[in-house]
Design an enzyme around this catalytic site. Structure first.
Site, PDB file in Angstrom:
ATOM      1  N   GLU A  44      47.628  36.460  73.490  1.00 33.20           N
ATOM      2  CA  GLU A  44      48.562  37.262  73.450  1.00 33.20           C
ATOM      3  C   GLU A  44      47.821  38.643  73.833  1.00 33.20           C
ATOM      4  O   GLU A  44      46.891  38.958  73.098  1.00 33.20           O
ATOM      5  CB  GLU A  44      49.528  37.552  72.062  1.00 33.20           C
ATOM      6  CG  GLU A  44      50.437  38.627  72.084  1.00 33.20           C
ATOM      7  CD  GLU A  44      51.146  39.219  70.842  1.00 33.20           C
ATOM      8  OE1 GLU A  44      50.591  38.924  69.931  1.00 33.20           O
ATOM      9  OE2 GLU A  44      51.974  39.963  71.032  1.00 33.20           O
ATOM     10  N   GLU A  69      43.773  42.920  71.427  1.00 32.87           N
ATOM     11  CA  GLU A  69      44.403  44.302  71.112  1.00 32.87           C
ATOM     12  C   GLU A  69      43.077  45.219  71.300  1.00 32.87           C
ATOM     13  O   GLU A  69      42.025  44.843  70.568  1.00 32.87           O
ATOM     14  CB  GLU A  69      44.944  44.371  69.656  1.00 32.87           C
ATOM     15  CG  GLU A  69      45.104  45.613  69.344  1.00 32.87           C
ATOM     16  CD  GLU A  69      46.191  46.535  69.987  1.00 32.87           C
ATOM     17  OE1 GLU A  69      47.305  45.947  70.613  1.00 32.87           O
ATOM     18  OE2 GLU A  69      45.741  47.608  70.525  1.00 32.87           O
ATOM     19  N   ASP A 126      39.662  44.844  75.695  1.00 33.48           N
ATOM     20  CA  ASP A 126      40.746  45.374  76.784  1.00 33.48           C
ATOM     21  C   ASP A 126      40.963  44.303  77.766  1.00 33.48           C
ATOM     22  O   ASP A 126      40.215  43.461  77.984  1.00 33.48           O
ATOM     23  CB  ASP A 126      40.029  46.492  77.562  1.00 33.48           C
ATOM     24  CG  ASP A 126      41.101  47.378  78.441  1.00 33.48           C
ATOM     25  OD1 ASP A 126      41.925  46.790  79.136  1.00 33.48           O
ATOM     26  OD2 ASP A 126      41.185  48.539  78.289  1.00 33.48           O
ATOM     27  N   ASP A 148      52.678  49.023  77.310  1.00 30.60           N
ATOM     28  CA  ASP A 148      52.777  50.336  77.579  1.00 30.60           C
ATOM     29  C   ASP A 148      53.466  50.733  79.053  1.00 30.60           C
ATOM     30  O   ASP A 148      53.047  49.779  80.154  1.00 30.60           O
ATOM     31  CB  ASP A 148      51.820  51.177  77.494  1.00 30.60           C
ATOM     32  CG  ASP A 148      50.972  50.981  76.154  1.00 30.60           C
ATOM     33  OD1 ASP A 148      51.712  51.313  74.973  1.00 30.60           O
ATOM     34  OD2 ASP A 148      50.181  50.138  76.051  1.00 30.60           O
ATOM     35  N   ASP A 184      61.724  46.338  76.874  1.00 31.39           N
ATOM     36  CA  ASP A 184      62.798  47.084  76.623  1.00 31.39           C
ATOM     37  C   ASP A 184      63.146  47.887  77.977  1.00 31.39           C
ATOM     38  O   ASP A 184      64.059  48.628  78.177  1.00 31.39           O
ATOM     39  CB  ASP A 184      62.851  48.075  75.548  1.00 31.39           C
ATOM     40  CG  ASP A 184      61.668  48.843  75.660  1.00 31.39           C
ATOM     41  OD1 ASP A 184      60.651  48.631  75.374  1.00 31.39           O
ATOM     42  OD2 ASP A 184      61.977  50.103  75.605  1.00 31.39           O
ATOM     43  N   THR A 222      59.152  40.614  68.067  1.00 29.48           N
ATOM     44  CA  THR A 222      57.851  41.502  67.764  1.00 29.48           C
ATOM     45  C   THR A 222      58.445  42.845  67.172  1.00 29.48           C
ATOM     46  O   THR A 222      59.573  43.065  66.959  1.00 29.48           O
ATOM     47  CB  THR A 222      57.138  41.723  69.152  1.00 29.48           C
ATOM     48  OG1 THR A 222      58.192  42.991  69.737  1.00 29.48           O
ATOM     49  CG2 THR A 222      57.068  40.900  70.132  1.00 29.48           C
ATOM     50  N   GLU A 223      57.425  43.567  66.599  1.00 32.82           N
ATOM     51  CA  GLU A 223      57.762  44.830  65.973  1.00 32.82           C
ATOM     52  C   GLU A 223      58.692  45.652  66.868  1.00 32.82           C
ATOM     53  O   GLU A 223      59.851  46.153  66.401  1.00 32.82           O
ATOM     54  CB  GLU A 223      56.434  45.418  65.438  1.00 32.82           C
ATOM     55  CG  GLU A 223      55.728  44.939  64.568  1.00 32.82           C
ATOM     56  CD  GLU A 223      54.493  44.304  65.130  1.00 32.82           C
ATOM     57  OE1 GLU A 223      53.785  43.392  64.413  1.00 32.82           O
ATOM     58  OE2 GLU A 223      54.285  44.429  66.219  1.00 32.82           O
ATOM     59  N   TYR A 224      58.336  45.917  67.937  1.00 36.30           N
ATOM     60  CA  TYR A 224      58.838  46.980  68.939  1.00 36.30           C
ATOM     61  C   TYR A 224      60.202  46.201  69.552  1.00 36.30           C
ATOM     62  O   TYR A 224      61.042  46.877  69.652  1.00 36.30           O
ATOM     63  CB  TYR A 224      58.105  47.022  70.460  1.00 36.30           C
ATOM     64  CG  TYR A 224      57.235  48.024  70.245  1.00 36.30           C
ATOM     65  CD1 TYR A 224      55.976  48.134  69.157  1.00 36.30           C
ATOM     66  CD2 TYR A 224      57.175  49.148  71.031  1.00 36.30           C
ATOM     67  CE1 TYR A 224      55.208  49.404  69.274  1.00 36.30           C
ATOM     68  CE2 TYR A 224      56.311  50.427  70.822  1.00 36.30           C
ATOM     69  CZ  TYR A 224      55.239  50.239  70.010  1.00 36.30           C
ATOM     70  OH  TYR A 224      54.394  51.298  69.814  1.00 36.30           O
ATOM     71  N   GLU A 225      60.231  44.896  69.628  1.00 33.77           N
ATOM     72  CA  GLU A 225      61.764  44.255  69.965  1.00 33.77           C
ATOM     73  C   GLU A 225      62.670  44.573  68.949  1.00 33.77           C
ATOM     74  O   GLU A 225      63.807  44.769  69.259  1.00 33.77           O
ATOM     75  CB  GLU A 225      61.156  42.759  70.057  1.00 33.77           C
ATOM     76  CG  GLU A 225      62.437  41.890  70.556  1.00 33.77           C
ATOM     77  CD  GLU A 225      62.123  40.695  70.898  1.00 33.77           C
ATOM     78  OE1 GLU A 225      60.865  40.072  70.991  1.00 33.77           O
ATOM     79  OE2 GLU A 225      63.062  39.799  71.332  1.00 33.77           O
TER      80      GLU A 225
HETATM   81  C1  LIG Z   1      53.793  49.286  72.746  1.00 32.18           C
HETATM   82  S1  LIG Z   1      52.548  48.341  71.832  1.00 32.18           S
HETATM   83  C2  LIG Z   1      53.378  46.544  71.589  1.00 32.18           C
HETATM   84  C3  LIG Z   1      52.739  45.793  70.513  1.00 32.18           C
HETATM   85  C4  LIG Z   1      53.434  44.593  70.179  1.00 32.18           C
HETATM   86  N1  LIG Z   1      53.282  43.500  71.387  1.00 32.18           N
HETATM   87  C5  LIG Z   1      54.892  44.425  69.992  1.00 32.18           C
HETATM   88  O1  LIG Z   1      55.730  44.152  70.865  1.00 32.18           O
HETATM   89  O2  LIG Z   1      55.655  44.993  69.120  1.00 32.18           O
HETATM   90  C6  LIG Z   1      51.314  47.854  73.222  1.00 32.18           C
HETATM   91  C7  LIG Z   1      50.026  47.405  72.359  1.00 32.18           C
HETATM   92  O3  LIG Z   1      49.277  46.772  73.624  1.00 32.18           O
HETATM   93  C8  LIG Z   1      47.981  47.393  73.340  1.00 32.18           C
HETATM   94  N2  LIG Z   1      47.179  47.420  74.684  1.00 32.18           N
HETATM   95  C9  LIG Z   1      47.769  48.149  75.721  1.00 32.18           C
HETATM   96  N3  LIG Z   1      46.925  47.965  76.726  1.00 32.18           N
HETATM   97  C10 LIG Z   1      46.254  47.159  76.574  1.00 32.18           C
HETATM   98  C11 LIG Z   1      44.938  46.523  77.095  1.00 32.18           C
HETATM   99  N4  LIG Z   1      44.598  46.814  78.386  1.00 32.18           N
HETATM  100  N5  LIG Z   1      44.263  45.401  76.380  1.00 32.18           N
HETATM  101  C12 LIG Z   1      44.546  45.229  75.226  1.00 32.18           C
HETATM  102  N6  LIG Z   1      45.468  45.782  74.630  1.00 32.18           N
HETATM  103  C13 LIG Z   1      46.353  46.639  75.143  1.00 32.18           C
HETATM  104  C14 LIG Z   1      48.143  48.779  72.725  1.00 32.18           C
HETATM  105  O4  LIG Z   1      47.019  49.121  72.192  1.00 32.18           O
HETATM  106  C15 LIG Z   1      49.313  48.582  71.712  1.00 32.18           C
HETATM  107  O5  LIG Z   1      48.848  47.957  70.440  1.00 32.18           O
END
Ligand SMILES: C[S@@+](CC[C@H](N)C(=O)[O-])C[C@H]1O[C@@H](n2cnc3c(N)ncnc32)[C@H](O)[C@@H]1O
Length: 243
Positions: A44, A69, A126, A148, A184, A222-225
């Site tokens: 993931e 993450e 990353d 994002d 979303d 997920t949390e965001y979902e």
């Molecule tokens: C908007 S949050 C969504 C979190 C979770 N997946 C959810 O659906 O509830 C996006 C997450 O992806 C991580 N993220 C964004 N770009 C990333 C990257 N290039 N590598 C690793 N993590 C990343 C961010 O730090 C953040 O915690």
């Protein structure tokens, strides 16, 4: 994800370092160093606070999972959620990890026996660097949830469904492996449909309303979902396969 600095983040990460892993490819000759059993591997990307990985790894236990993450202050919450869900203790009110036997890990690594670590490992890193983390064609499925949107055109390369990332996923997936993406954000979704169609992956399914679709059964939110869905947003979902 914006996140306030977590209290004692470094100490908390260190206490649970047994369920973290930095460079999976380094362990390829001896997979036993990572998991107690060899199983197909799922990844993931951007696991956030870990609801999805905690639930998915329980509901579909015949896989080993890596949760990637980039933000330490976020992944520490995911790892702690997972550890407590597997009976490995809890965070004390003083902000230190406390094992199931009551031992408090103030500034100390806990060498958790491998058979208690379960089927998830966390990686602080990353997604740009996944090719140095995993071997090509070694992954069964890749999940990216509510990444994002990077709405400005000039930032398009940072989207987790940009051609640069899709090429990485295609290289990492084993034949028949899937890339599964939820969001979303309709603009990001339309962009992602275009980039997937133009990639070496094969788009096999998509919907603009996951929760009313046949894929809703077994969908792990997920949390965001949950947040977006509660606000009335429809959830977009796509699935693509490595040919
Ligand atoms: C908007 S949050 C969504 C979190 C979770 N997946 C959810 O659906 O509830 C996006 C997450 O992806 C991580 N993220 C964004 N770009 C990333 C990257 N290039 N590598 C690793 N993590 C990343 C961010 O730090 C953040 O915690």
């Amino acid at each position: 994800m914006r996140m306030r600095k977590k209290r004692r983040c470094a100490e908390r990460l260190s206490a649970l370092s047994s369920i973290f892993c930095q460079n999976v490819a380094d362990f390829d000759n001896d997979r036993d160093l990572v998991f107690d059993k060899t199983r197909p591997v799922r990844v993931e990307i951007g696991c956030g606070k870990g609801d999805f990985i905690c639930e998915m790894s329980k509901v579909e236990p015949d896989y080993n999972y890596f949760a990637l993450e980039k933000v330490s202050d976020v992944i520490v919450l995911a790892a702690e959620k997972y550890a407590s869900s597997r009976g490995l203790g809890a965070l004390s009110p003083h902000g230190f990890w406390t094992g199931p036997d009551g031992h408090v890990y103030e500034d100390e690594h806990w060498d958790i026996p491998i058979d208690l670590r379960g089927n998830v490992r966390f990686i602080v890193g990353d997604a740009r660097e996944t090719d140095s983390m995993f071997r090509p064609s070694s992954i069964a499925d890749i999940f990216a949830n509510f990444s994002d949107p990077w709405s400005k055109k000039s930032q398009a390369d940072r989207r987790l469904t940009s051609p640069v990332f899709l090429k990485k996923y295609n290289d990492l997936l084993a034949a028949g492996g899937t890339f599964r993406f939820k969001t979303d954000n309709i603009d990001l979704f339309e962009y992602s449909l275009e980039t997937v169609r133009a990639s070496d992956l094969e788009l096999v399914y998509y919907t603009n309303d996951l929760h009313s679709s046949e894929k809703n059964e077994g969908n792990i939110q997920t949390e965001y979902e949950r947040n977006f869905s509660a606000k009335g947003f429809k959830i977009n979902y796509l699935e693509a396969v490595k040919k």
